[in-house]
Design a protein around this motif. Structure first.
Motif, PDB file in Angstrom:
ATOM      1  N   ASN A 412      39.962  50.452  56.175  1.00  0.00           N
ATOM      2  CA  ASN A 412      41.075  51.402  56.339  1.00  0.00           C
ATOM      3  C   ASN A 412      41.088  52.445  55.216  1.00  0.00           C
ATOM      4  O   ASN A 412      41.422  53.616  55.442  1.00  0.00           O
ATOM      5  N   VAL A 413      40.731  52.013  54.004  1.00  0.00           N
ATOM      6  CA  VAL A 413      40.660  52.970  52.893  1.00  0.00           C
ATOM      7  C   VAL A 413      39.526  53.966  53.135  1.00  0.00           C
ATOM      8  O   VAL A 413      39.675  55.171  52.885  1.00  0.00           O
ATOM      9  N   ALA A 414      38.385  53.458  53.627  1.00  0.00           N
ATOM     10  CA  ALA A 414      37.265  54.354  53.938  1.00  0.00           C
ATOM     11  C   ALA A 414      37.661  55.351  55.030  1.00  0.00           C
ATOM     12  O   ALA A 414      37.289  56.535  54.972  1.00  0.00           O
ATOM     13  N   ALA A 415      38.434  54.886  56.018  1.00  0.00           N
ATOM     14  CA  ALA A 415      38.899  55.776  57.084  1.00  0.00           C
ATOM     15  C   ALA A 415      39.845  56.835  56.524  1.00  0.00           C
ATOM     16  O   ALA A 415      39.803  58.003  56.939  1.00  0.00           O
ATOM     17  N   LEU A 416      40.713  56.438  55.572  1.00  0.00           N
ATOM     18  CA  LEU A 416      41.612  57.406  54.938  1.00  0.00           C
ATOM     19  C   LEU A 416      40.814  58.435  54.140  1.00  0.00           C
ATOM     20  O   LEU A 416      41.121  59.633  54.172  1.00  0.00           O
ATOM     21  N   ASP A 417      39.790  57.986  53.447  1.00  0.00           N
ATOM     22  CA  ASP A 417      38.923  58.892  52.691  1.00  0.00           C
ATOM     23  C   ASP A 417      38.264  59.899  53.624  1.00  0.00           C
ATOM     24  O   ASP A 417      38.190  61.096  53.330  1.00  0.00           O
ATOM     25  N   SER A 418      37.798  59.413  54.779  1.00  0.00           N
ATOM     26  CA  SER A 418      37.166  60.298  55.765  1.00  0.00           C
ATOM     27  C   SER A 418      38.190  61.308  56.316  1.00  0.00           C
ATOM     28  O   SER A 418      37.884  62.496  56.479  1.00  0.00           O
ATOM     29  N   TRP A 419      39.398  60.841  56.595  1.00  0.00           N
ATOM     30  CA  TRP A 419      40.468  61.730  57.090  1.00  0.00           C
ATOM     31  C   TRP A 419      40.773  62.812  56.070  1.00  0.00           C
ATOM     32  O   TRP A 419      40.934  63.996  56.425  1.00  0.00           O
TER      33      TRP A 419
END
Length: 606
Positions: A412-419
């Motif tokens: 989820n943190v990686a997804a937030l970073d991508s966002w």
């Protein structure tokens, strides 16, 4: 660092062959001390290796028998290794191009699962699963293509030489696999790790790659940084190269067989090819072959999506992999997993894990995120025991020592970073929204840390129900360290999240606290056994650590001795050293992904 440097130098040096040097050959072969084909203007030896052939009549200035000649020899050696890697990649691309040309990594189209009745027991021990259920989405392997269902018979060497393959296979089973997967200890009533041996007997590509991994492992341990063992290690490394080539050839055959299926995509065959590709990935990562792992991971994910087009089909697909060959039907309701079922569980868990760890390096959201809720739900509760677990969601701590919710938080943190990256590129990033999204994740991570601090015994694996006279296969030999292991991952994930939300600020209190605590826990690990499995959090926290803690991380790597170059600890240390050297040049725009690509290629810290 002396031992590490000398070991790496020796290992690279041993990747070349040792043919007799030619006195009339090209200067390239002379400086390499290899036999030259002596044809001009480019000798066959250099042409085959795709390296520069120096064949002028006059002796080059660098051929001085001194430092310049040594420097040129190192440059040519690096070129040989680089070109060998590129040739292997081209060959691999050709193999995969045919096998995955109709596969995309986008979301698969919705497909209706046949499903099981509401009252059906999904357990592999149930009587209704003693035969493979029929499904329109699962193609049975036709009996006329036995390449993956029959054991292949190994032929003894005609010259009566020692059968080294068997010894390397035992090294792989006894040392290499447990080193790569220290937490994977399935209980005996689930079949243990016997399925791995059956795959080694039935999948030639995995067989040859396993020998390559064992050869690499053995060569490093044998050399131990000492030149005295160079000749012995040379023979081991030569075998490594030949076995890897054989593995690639077998992978090509597997791809051809998969594409030759007359009834569409065959899930069982697809699983076997996926095993081979993932095994190749681990070889590339273990031998630090730059970012070739991306190619393998892309292909493995593409095949996985074909094997399991819809997450809702997970349990049914798992049932469909059952075979009565093992375990036999007379085992009744307490039957272990069949080889294909155990392999599907292991490689699915591995791909989900690889997908999340790689997403940090690739600055992208996990590609298999849609599978997480069904295959590894974060809120599911599992009780580990000696009994076979029911067919259904996976418990990732069985495979990697981490509960599902911790791995999902990292994703989820990686997804937030991508966002965040996408919003910045579009010019629509809202800091308030970024902080708001980050707080949701931060609260979850901090709650997990608090629970582990207050009740560590609740998160340690349970004691076995009966005493064993050997190392317990359920809890392992360091079960008491499990809470600390999970805490280190949570602290590193929190540090990563803080960088995503606030930027690269190692001296800020919100980053110093989790990094300092993780550094303290890492330094207290009683042994280096689990250290390889902590490469990612170790690297993230090490990059964010203060100058006075640098030596703590160097000492951690020293614990593994020569084995720090087998796997990812050496690359993690190279990243940390590089980031430390850039302290004065890094500003708040720096991030974790740039750390993991600072060596000029992305690294996969698994």
């Amino acid at each position: 660092m002396t031992t590490t440097t000398s070991t790496m130098s020796l290992f690279r040096q041993l990747m070349s062959t040792s043919k007799t040097r030619s006195s009339g050959g090209c200067w390239t072969c002379r400086v390499r001390r290899k036999k030259c084909a002596e044809n001009r203007p480019e000798c066959d030896t250099c042409r085959a290796l795709e390296i520069t052939c120096f064949f002028q009549d006059d002796k080059p200035d660098w051929m001085d028998g001194g430092p310049r000649q040594k420097e040129m020899a190192e440059r040519i050696k690096a070129q040989v290794k680089r070109q060998a890697s590129q040739r292997r990649d081209r060959k691999y691309l050709e193999i995969l191009e045919v096998g995955t040309q109709q596969v995309t990594l986008s979301d698969p189209e919705d497909s209706s699962a046949t499903g099981m009745g509401r009252g059906a027991d999904p357990s592999p021990r149930s009587d209704d699963t003693m035969t493979s259920p029929k499904s329109s989405n699962t193609n049975e392997s036709p009996p006329d293509i036995p390449w993956h269902t029959q054991k292949f018979i190994r032929q003894e060497d005609e010259d009566g030489a020692p059968d080294t393959d068997l010894h390397f296979l035992m090294i792989y089973l006894d040392y290499v696999f447990p080193y790569l997967f220290p937490h994977y200890r399935p209980p005996v009533l689930s079949g243990g790790r016997g399925w791995i041996l059956e795959i080694l007997q039935g999948n030639k590509s995995v067989y040859h790659t396993a020998i390559s991994l064992a050869s690499s492992f053995f060569a490093i341990v044998l050399a131990n940084g000492e030149q005295a063992h160079a000749s012995c290690t040379q023979r081991v490394v030569d075998r490594l190269e030949s076995q890897l080539e054989l593995g690639l050839k077998e992978l090509q055959k597997e791809m051809c067989a998969l594409n030759a299926s007359k009834n569409g995509f065959d899930r069982r065959r697809g699983l076997i090819v996926m095993q081979s590709i993932v095994q190749m990935l681990f070889f590339e990562v273990a031998t630090s072959n730059k970012d070739n792992w991306r190619l393998h991971l892309d292909a493995a994910i593409a095949l996985f999506i074909q094997i399991l087009p819809s997450p809702d089909e997970w349990t049914e697909t798992l049932h469909g992999m059952y075979t009565p060959k093992w375990p036999p039907p007379e085992f009744g309701v307490r039957r272990p997993w069949s080889t294909a079922q155990a392999a599907l569980r292991f490689f699915t868990a591995t791909l989900l894990y690889l997908d999340i760890i790689s997403s940090v390096t690739l600055s992208s959201a996990p590609r298999l995120e849609q599978y997480q809720a069904k295959v590894m739900p974060h809120c599911a509760k599992f009780q580990r025991s000696i009994e076979p677990v029911p067919a259904g969601p996976l418990s990732m701590d069985e495979f990697f020592g981490l509960p599902n919710w911790i791995i999902q938080l990292l994703g989820n943190v990686a997804a937030l970073d991508s966002w965040k990256r996408c919003q910045k590129q579009l010019g629509t990033l809202s800091n308030d929204e970024l902080v708001s999204r980050g707080k949701v994740l931060s609260d979850g991570i901090k709650a997990g840390i608090e629970i582990l601090e207050q009740n560590p015994e609740m998160h340690a694996p349970p004691q076995p129900v009966f005493q064993l006279l050997v190392a317990d296969p359920v809890t392992g030999t360091q079960a008491e360290e499990q809470p600390s292991f999970q805490m280190i991952w949570l602290l590193a994930t929190l540090s990563y999240l803080n960088v995503v939300v606030s930027g690269w600020q190692p001296s800020s209190p919100e980053i110093r606290w989790p990094v300092s605590k993780a550094t303290q826990l890492l330094s207290r690990l009683p042994k280096g056994t689990w250290l390889r499995a902590l490469a990612w959090p170790m690297c993230v926290c090490g990059c964010l650590s203060l100058p006075e803690d640098e030596q703590v991380y160097r000492d951690l790597a020293y614990r593994l001795g020569p084995l720090q170059i087998f796997g990812t600890i050496k690359e993690a240390m190279d990243v940390m050293e590089k980031v430390w050297s850039l302290r004065g040049q890094i500003d708040e725009s720096w991030d974790v992904a740039r750390c993991l690509n600072v060596l000029g290629h992305g690294i996969l810290l698994i």
